[in-house]
Design a protein around this motif. Structure first.
Motif, short mmCIF file in Angstrom:
data_model
loop_
_atom_site.label_atom_id
_atom_site.label_comp_id
_atom_site.label_asym_id
_atom_site.label_seq_id
_atom_site.Cartn_x
_atom_site.Cartn_y
_atom_site.Cartn_z
N MET A 98 -11.29 -89.18 71.71
CA MET A 98 -11.32 -87.76 71.16
C MET A 98 -12.51 -87.57 69.80
SD MET A 98 -8.84 -84.91 70.98
CE MET A 98 -7.33 -86.08 71.33
N LEU A 99 -13.48 -86.84 70.23
CA LEU A 99 -14.22 -86.60 69.29
C LEU A 99 -13.39 -85.32 68.40
CD1 LEU A 99 -18.14 -86.46 70.95
CD2 LEU A 99 -16.29 -88.00 69.93
N PHE A 100 -13.61 -85.49 66.97
CA PHE A 100 -13.88 -84.49 66.38
C PHE A 100 -14.97 -84.78 64.95
CE2 PHE A 100 -11.00 -83.38 62.06
CZ PHE A 100 -10.99 -82.12 62.37
N VAL A 101 -15.28 -83.50 65.06
CA VAL A 101 -16.47 -83.19 64.70
C VAL A 101 -16.38 -82.74 63.50
CG1 VAL A 101 -19.23 -81.76 64.88
CG2 VAL A 101 -17.74 -82.74 67.13
N THR A 102 -16.43 -84.09 61.69
CA THR A 102 -16.70 -83.00 60.94
C THR A 102 -17.18 -84.08 60.10
OG1 THR A 102 -14.68 -82.25 59.36
CG2 THR A 102 -14.27 -84.90 60.51
N SER A 103 -17.17 -83.00 58.84
CA SER A 103 -17.98 -84.66 57.77
C SER A 103 -16.80 -84.71 57.18
CB SER A 103 -19.28 -83.78 57.52
OG SER A 103 -18.63 -82.26 56.53
N ASN A 104 -16.14 -83.90 57.14
CA ASN A 104 -14.88 -84.45 55.81
C ASN A 104 -13.88 -85.83 56.97
OD1 ASN A 104 -12.13 -84.34 54.88
ND2 ASN A 104 -12.78 -82.70 53.83
N PRO A 105 -13.89 -86.68 56.13
CA PRO A 105 -13.21 -87.71 56.08
C PRO A 105 -11.79 -88.09 56.03
CG PRO A 105 -14.60 -88.46 54.80
CD PRO A 105 -15.28 -87.17 54.90
N GLY A 106 -10.87 -86.89 54.93
CA GLY A 106 -10.13 -86.18 54.92
C GLY A 106 -9.64 -85.81 56.02
N LYS A 107 -9.66 -84.75 56.87
CA LYS A 107 -9.49 -83.80 57.64
C LYS A 107 -9.33 -84.80 58.64
CE LYS A 107 -11.12 -79.79 56.69
NZ LYS A 107 -12.16 -78.37 57.39
N ALA A 108 -10.22 -85.88 58.83
CA ALA A 108 -10.27 -86.84 60.61
C ALA A 108 -9.09 -87.94 60.36
CB ALA A 108 -11.61 -87.41 59.96
N ARG A 109 -8.21 -88.12 59.43
CA ARG A 109 -7.56 -88.77 59.17
C ARG A 109 -5.79 -88.35 58.77
NH1 ARG A 109 -9.91 -90.62 54.47
NH2 ARG A 109 -9.21 -88.90 53.01
N GLU A 110 -5.99 -86.98 58.38
CA GLU A 110 -5.13 -86.28 58.87
C GLU A 110 -4.24 -85.65 60.12
OE1 GLU A 110 -5.30 -82.28 56.56
OE2 GLU A 110 -4.79 -83.50 54.71
N ALA A 111 -5.97 -85.46 60.84
CA ALA A 111 -6.03 -85.01 62.37
C ALA A 111 -5.64 -86.30 63.06
CB ALA A 111 -7.31 -84.93 62.93
N GLU A 112 -6.03 -87.80 62.70
CA GLU A 112 -5.12 -88.99 63.15
C GLU A 112 -3.25 -89.11 63.31
OE1 GLU A 112 -6.25 -93.21 62.56
OE2 GLU A 112 -8.77 -92.34 63.54
N GLU A 113 -3.52 -88.94 62.27
CA GLU A 113 -2.05 -88.85 61.97
C GLU A 113 -0.78 -88.03 62.41
OE1 GLU A 113 -1.48 -89.27 57.48
OE2 GLU A 113 -2.68 -90.44 57.11
N ILE A 114 -1.51 -86.85 62.06
CA ILE A 114 -0.88 -85.90 63.84
C ILE A 114 -0.94 -86.47 65.37
CG2 ILE A 114 -0.96 -82.82 63.13
CD1 ILE A 114 -2.11 -82.66 60.49
N LEU A 115 -2.33 -86.12 65.57
CA LEU A 115 -1.53 -86.83 67.06
C LEU A 115 -1.37 -87.70 66.88
CD1 LEU A 115 -5.99 -85.35 67.57
CD2 LEU A 115 -3.46 -83.75 67.50
N GLY A 116 -1.67 -88.79 66.56
CA GLY A 116 -0.74 -89.38 66.85
C GLY A 116 -1.55 -90.60 67.61
N GLU A 117 -3.06 -89.96 67.75
CA GLU A 117 -3.99 -91.21 68.79
C GLU A 117 -5.26 -91.53 67.63
OE1 GLU A 117 -6.10 -88.82 71.59
OE2 GLU A 117 -4.26 -88.48 71.73
N ASN A 118 -5.99 -92.26 68.16
CA ASN A 118 -7.30 -92.15 67.23
C ASN A 118 -8.68 -91.50 67.87
OD1 ASN A 118 -9.45 -94.55 66.70
ND2 ASN A 118 -10.38 -94.73 67.77
N VAL A 119 -9.04 -90.86 66.80
CA VAL A 119 -10.31 -89.78 66.97
C VAL A 119 -11.05 -90.56 66.27
CG1 VAL A 119 -10.00 -87.82 65.38
CG2 VAL A 119 -8.15 -88.00 66.02
N GLU A 120 -12.12 -89.99 67.02
CA GLU A 120 -13.07 -91.07 67.03
C GLU A 120 -14.25 -89.49 65.48
OE1 GLU A 120 -17.95 -92.29 67.74
OE2 GLU A 120 -15.89 -92.32 69.84
N ARG A 121 -14.47 -89.84 64.44
CA ARG A 121 -14.93 -88.89 63.73
C ARG A 121 -16.24 -88.37 63.97
NH1 ARG A 121 -17.13 -87.84 58.61
NH2 ARG A 121 -16.65 -90.32 58.36
N VAL A 122 -17.09 -87.61 63.98
CA VAL A 122 -18.35 -87.11 63.92
C VAL A 122 -19.11 -86.75 62.82
CG1 VAL A 122 -20.65 -86.87 65.57
CG2 VAL A 122 -18.60 -88.03 66.01
N ASP A 123 -19.90 -86.86 61.98
CA ASP A 123 -20.94 -86.41 61.02
C ASP A 123 -21.57 -85.51 61.77
OD1 ASP A 123 -21.15 -85.28 59.17
OD2 ASP A 123 -21.36 -86.69 57.51
N TYR A 124 -21.64 -84.67 62.20
CA TYR A 124 -22.52 -83.85 62.61
C TYR A 124 -22.69 -82.26 62.07
CZ TYR A 124 -25.18 -80.20 65.89
OH TYR A 124 -25.45 -79.67 66.55
#
Length: 180
Positions: free
Chosen positions: A1-27
């Motif tokens: 699942m693509l999470f479009v964010t430049s913030n790696p902290g938000k991506a870590r939180e999303a992955e921990e909360i959603l419980g699955e692999n989140v692909e961070r895309v810096d756009y």
């Protein structure tokens, strides 16, 4: 699942909360100027979907301080990058009402529809930064329902994620996403 964010902290939180692999895309999607986090997130995810052509989500979060009319609100990122936490504390040092809230709007685009999910957490602004964890305004945001009066930065990532505005928005998103 693509999470479009430049913030790696938000991506870590999303992955921990959603419980699955989140692909961070810096756009750097176009961020409209609006008083509404929902509108900002919806336009951002439309732009991101147009760029990547696959289902994706964005989040927009803001710190709203009651005693100064909700400042910095949807402009939190800009205010943080220009004034920083110390500048915000100086701006509100004589403000009596330091109650605040963090709001989060997650917008998801599946190629047909844009859906938005919101979360909020109440708290207050501390007199000075405390703690080493988190990012952004976490060192000055005391969580209302924390018996110890800790800031997000004084909590472990698991403790923060258990009560955060982002968790509440992502849980709503996950509930809907799993139904599709």
């Amino acid at each position: 699942m693509l999470f479009v964010t430049s913030n790696p902290g938000k991506a870590r939180e999303a992955e921990e909360i959603l419980g699955e692999n989140v692909e961070r895309v810096d756009y750097d999607y176009a961020e409209i100027q609006s008083g509404s986090l929902v509108e900002i997130a919806e336009e951002g995810v439309r732009d991101a979907y147009g760029e990547f052509g696959e289902p994706c989500f964005v989040d927009d979060s803001g710190l709203f301080i009651e005693g100064v009319g909700g400042f910095p609100g949807p402009y939190s990122s800009y205010v943080y990058s220009t004034l920083g936490v110390d500048g915000v504390l100086r701006a509100i040092e004589d403000v009596e009402d330091r109650s605040a809230r963090f709001d989060c709007a997650v917008a998801y685009h599946d190629g047909e529809d844009v859906r938005t999910f919101e979360g909020t957490v109440a708290g207050r602004i501390a007199q000075e930064p405390r703690g080493d964890g988190g990012f952004g305004y976490d060192p000055v945001f005391e969580v209302k329902d924390d018996d110890q009066g800790r800031t997000f930065a004084e909590m472990s990532p698991e403790e923060k994620n258990a009560v955060s505005h982002r968790r509440r928005a992502f849980e709503s998103f996950a509930d809907r996403y799993q139904q599709d």
